[in-house]
Design a protein around this motif. Structure first.
Motif, PDB file in Angstrom:
ATOM      1  N   ALA A  31      26.759   1.266  41.927  1.00 10.05           N
ATOM      2  CA  ALA A  31      26.621   0.571  40.642  1.00 10.05           C
ATOM      3  C   ALA A  31      26.709  -0.939  40.826  1.00 10.05           C
ATOM      4  O   ALA A  31      25.951  -1.713  40.215  1.00 10.05           O
ATOM      5  CB  ALA A  31      27.682   1.057  39.667  1.00 10.05           C
ATOM      6  N   ALA A  35      23.691  -3.450  40.087  1.00 11.16           N
ATOM      7  CA  ALA A  35      23.931  -4.484  39.070  1.00 11.16           C
ATOM      8  C   ALA A  35      23.515  -5.859  39.572  1.00 11.16           C
ATOM      9  O   ALA A  35      23.170  -6.743  38.770  1.00 11.16           O
ATOM     10  CB  ALA A  35      25.395  -4.485  38.663  1.00 11.16           C
ATOM     11  N   LYS A  97      15.518  -3.907  34.154  1.00  5.80           N
ATOM     12  CA  LYS A  97      16.583  -4.101  35.139  1.00  5.80           C
ATOM     13  C   LYS A  97      17.137  -2.741  35.518  1.00  5.80           C
ATOM     14  O   LYS A  97      17.448  -1.914  34.652  1.00  5.80           O
ATOM     15  CB  LYS A  97      17.688  -4.970  34.553  1.00  5.80           C
ATOM     16  CG  LYS A  97      18.719  -5.400  35.584  1.00  5.80           C
ATOM     17  CD  LYS A  97      19.726  -6.341  34.983  1.00  5.80           C
ATOM     18  CE  LYS A  97      20.662  -6.896  36.063  1.00  5.80           C
ATOM     19  NZ  LYS A  97      21.235  -5.862  36.929  1.00  5.80           N
ATOM     20  N   GLU A  99      19.594   0.199  36.356  1.00  6.49           N
ATOM     21  CA  GLU A  99      20.962   0.519  35.980  1.00  6.49           C
ATOM     22  C   GLU A  99      21.353   1.829  36.643  1.00  6.49           C
ATOM     23  O   GLU A  99      20.541   2.746  36.739  1.00  6.49           O
ATOM     24  CB  GLU A  99      21.107   0.659  34.459  1.00  6.49           C
ATOM     25  CG  GLU A  99      20.948  -0.638  33.684  1.00  6.49           C
ATOM     26  CD  GLU A  99      21.154  -0.423  32.193  1.00  6.49           C
ATOM     27  OE1 GLU A  99      21.128   0.765  31.771  1.00  6.49           O
ATOM     28  OE2 GLU A  99      21.334  -1.400  31.452  1.00  6.49           O
ATOM     29  N   TYR A 100      22.602   1.878  37.074  1.00  8.98           N
ATOM     30  CA  TYR A 100      23.106   3.095  37.699  1.00  8.98           C
ATOM     31  C   TYR A 100      24.231   3.643  36.845  1.00  8.98           C
ATOM     32  O   TYR A 100      25.227   2.947  36.602  1.00  8.98           O
ATOM     33  CB  TYR A 100      23.604   2.812  39.119  1.00  8.98           C
ATOM     34  CG  TYR A 100      24.033   4.056  39.860  1.00  8.98           C
ATOM     35  CD1 TYR A 100      23.095   4.945  40.379  1.00  8.98           C
ATOM     36  CD2 TYR A 100      25.390   4.341  40.020  1.00  8.98           C
ATOM     37  CE1 TYR A 100      23.499   6.080  41.043  1.00  8.98           C
ATOM     38  CE2 TYR A 100      25.796   5.486  40.693  1.00  8.98           C
ATOM     39  CZ  TYR A 100      24.840   6.354  41.193  1.00  8.98           C
ATOM     40  OH  TYR A 100      25.231   7.494  41.850  1.00  8.98           O
ATOM     41  N   TRP A 101      24.092   4.872  36.387  1.00  7.90           N
ATOM     42  CA  TRP A 101      25.107   5.528  35.573  1.00  7.90           C
ATOM     43  C   TRP A 101      26.060   6.254  36.512  1.00  7.90           C
ATOM     44  O   TRP A 101      25.710   7.252  37.137  1.00  7.90           O
ATOM     45  CB  TRP A 101      24.467   6.518  34.600  1.00  7.90           C
ATOM     46  CG  TRP A 101      23.715   5.824  33.488  1.00  7.90           C
ATOM     47  CD1 TRP A 101      22.533   5.167  33.578  1.00  7.90           C
ATOM     48  CD2 TRP A 101      24.123   5.729  32.132  1.00  7.90           C
ATOM     49  NE1 TRP A 101      22.167   4.646  32.373  1.00  7.90           N
ATOM     50  CE2 TRP A 101      23.129   4.977  31.447  1.00  7.90           C
ATOM     51  CE3 TRP A 101      25.245   6.179  31.410  1.00  7.90           C
ATOM     52  CZ2 TRP A 101      23.204   4.690  30.100  1.00  7.90           C
ATOM     53  CZ3 TRP A 101      25.297   5.884  30.065  1.00  7.90           C
ATOM     54  CH2 TRP A 101      24.303   5.135  29.413  1.00  7.90           C
ATOM     55  N   ALA A 110      16.457  -0.291  32.394  1.00 10.10           N
ATOM     56  CA  ALA A 110      16.681  -0.820  31.038  1.00 10.10           C
ATOM     57  C   ALA A 110      15.601  -1.858  30.796  1.00 10.10           C
ATOM     58  O   ALA A 110      15.651  -2.976  31.330  1.00 10.10           O
ATOM     59  CB  ALA A 110      18.071  -1.425  30.918  1.00 10.10           C
TER      60      ALA A 110
END
Length: 427
Positions: A31, A35, A97, A99-101, A110
């Motif tokens: 993440a 980011a 962009k 995104e890592y959940w 996103a």
């Protein structure tokens, strides 16, 4: 005594089987890495668009047009406002962009901005792809395979219950009722088209009984036919060992699949007419060919019979001995000429012999004796030609015309010139 656990490694290269990272740590590090990534413009095709929900966010999947791969995308609904052309199957570019959940362990985008890729841009890309594939030789006529005259089984790739499907089936069976089909029903437009058509081509190409593959769909808007200019589909068609017939859209439509196919049919009906022969036409052709062969054979037989009759009517075959008559006459003439020539030669030789006999008789000493002359010979057999050859008392032999007599020389005139010898005869 309780042993304290070893401190966790700070870098991935420092992890070991005895001192690994827990999932939460790896997820947090992923993440953190994601980011730090900047925004990126991404191109793809919209699938699974969900803009009808109570939130202010729309969800969709952005699918790669060449391979079966997609990413989840979130975008504010206001970004979609005023873009009616952006919907399922649309080609778009988005600024997003990554995104890592962490909790779900998934990556998504996103998006902030979205733009539709215009038809002009897509057509320009297709032209560029066309030039690249042409340079590779994928459209060359030398690599195209001939279609079979009567295929064992026809592979058909089409949409479910489509008019193009019925056009091919009905027209092909009208021409040859026994024709068999191996049908693959696929999406012929939209985001799933390329993957399904490519898989269908590969399946039918591997089928041992399929001798030709027809890829067909009806006409449509330019954007509906864009999947049939997709590079993945073009390369799959080029790699197939089974001949491919392309029957996409109307005659004026020209997707790249038409160029790589072994035969380009203007319509699905034209494809049906091309892959199977017309049984009525073929039977008529066979009947015509049979009649022509029969006429040619009859003419040949009549010609040969006429030649045989002409040969049989020739004198040599009517009377086989006639061929010898010329030689018999020639032989008889030669024999007669030989006989005359021999007779003439014998007569001439006989006359010559008679002439020689007459001359011999005339010149023979016997003729002289026959006139009363005699030839005297000494005892030694010498002919006495002068008196000096005989002395008085010599015995001589007188050769007369008939017989011989013995004589004795009684007087010799050798001393007197011109004197005669006197011979006394003894009986």
């Amino acid at each position: 005594m309780v042993t304290e656990p070893a401190p966790l490694p700070t870098k991935a290269l420092e992890t070991t089987a005895e001192n690994p990272w827990p999932v939460r740590l790896l997820s947090s590090k992923i993440a953190d890495y994601v980011a730090r990534m900047p925004s990126v413009w991404v191109e793809g095709q919209i699938v699974d668009l969900n803009a009808h929900n109570s939130s202010k966010t729309a969800w969709l999947k952005l699918r790669d047009t060449d391979v079966d791969m997609s990413l989840s995308v979130t975008i504010p609904k206001r970004a979609l406002a005023g873009l009616p052309e952006v919907g399922e199957g649309a080609h778009v570019v988005v600024q997003a962009k990554p995104e890592y959940w962490v909790k779900r362990g998934t990556l998504q985008l996103a998006a902030r901005t979205i733009r539709a890729v215009g038809i002009g841009d897509l057509l320009a890309r297709i032209e560029q792809l066309k030039r690249v594939l042409a340079a590779e030789g994928l459209f060359d006529g030398e690599r195209k395979q001939p279609l079979p005259f009567l295929p064992t089984r026809v592979g058909l790739i089409c949409a479910p219950k489509a008019k193009a499907r019925d056009d091919v089936l009905v027209n092909a069976r009208d021409r040859w009722p026994q024709v068999a089909f191996e049908i693959r029903e696929v999406a012929v437009q939209g985001p799933n088209c390329v993957g399904q058509v490519v898989q269908a081509i590969r399946d039918l190409d591997a089928h041992p009984e399929v001798d030709v593959i027809v890829v067909t769909r009806g006409g449509g808007a330019v954007e509906d036919l864009l999947p049939f200019s997709n590079e993945a589909m073009i390369r799959a068609a080029a790699a197939a060992t089974t001949p491919i017939v392309s029957a996409i859209g109307h005659e004026t439509d020209a997707p790249l699949l038409d160029l790589v196919a072994d035969y380009r049919a203007s319509t699905p009906t034209d494809a049906a007419k091309r892959v199977v022969p017309d049984v009525a036409h073929e039977r008529a052709g066979l009947s015509t060919a049979r009649q022509r062969l029969r006429a040619v054979l009859r003419h040949r037989i009549d010609t040969e019979q006429h030649r045989i009759r002409a040969l049989r009517s020739r004198p040599v075959l009517v009377d086989p001995t006639r061929i010898l008559e010329v030689h018999v006459h020639a032989l008889s003439g030669a024999r007669e000429r030989s006989r005359r020539a021999l007779t003439e030669q014998v007569a001439s030789a006989t006359a010559g012999v008679e002439t020689l006999r007459t001359a011999l008789r005339t010149l023979s000493p016997q003729a002289t004796l026959d006139r009363g002359y005699a030839v005297l010979r000494t005892a030694e057999g010498e002919v006495v030609r002068s008196p000096g050859q005989a002395a008085v008392g010599d015995r001589l032999t007188g050769l007369l015309a008939q017989g011989r007599i013995g004589v004795t020389v009684s007087q010799s005139g050798a001393g007197d010139e011109g004197a005669d010898a006197v011979v006394g005869f003894e009986s």
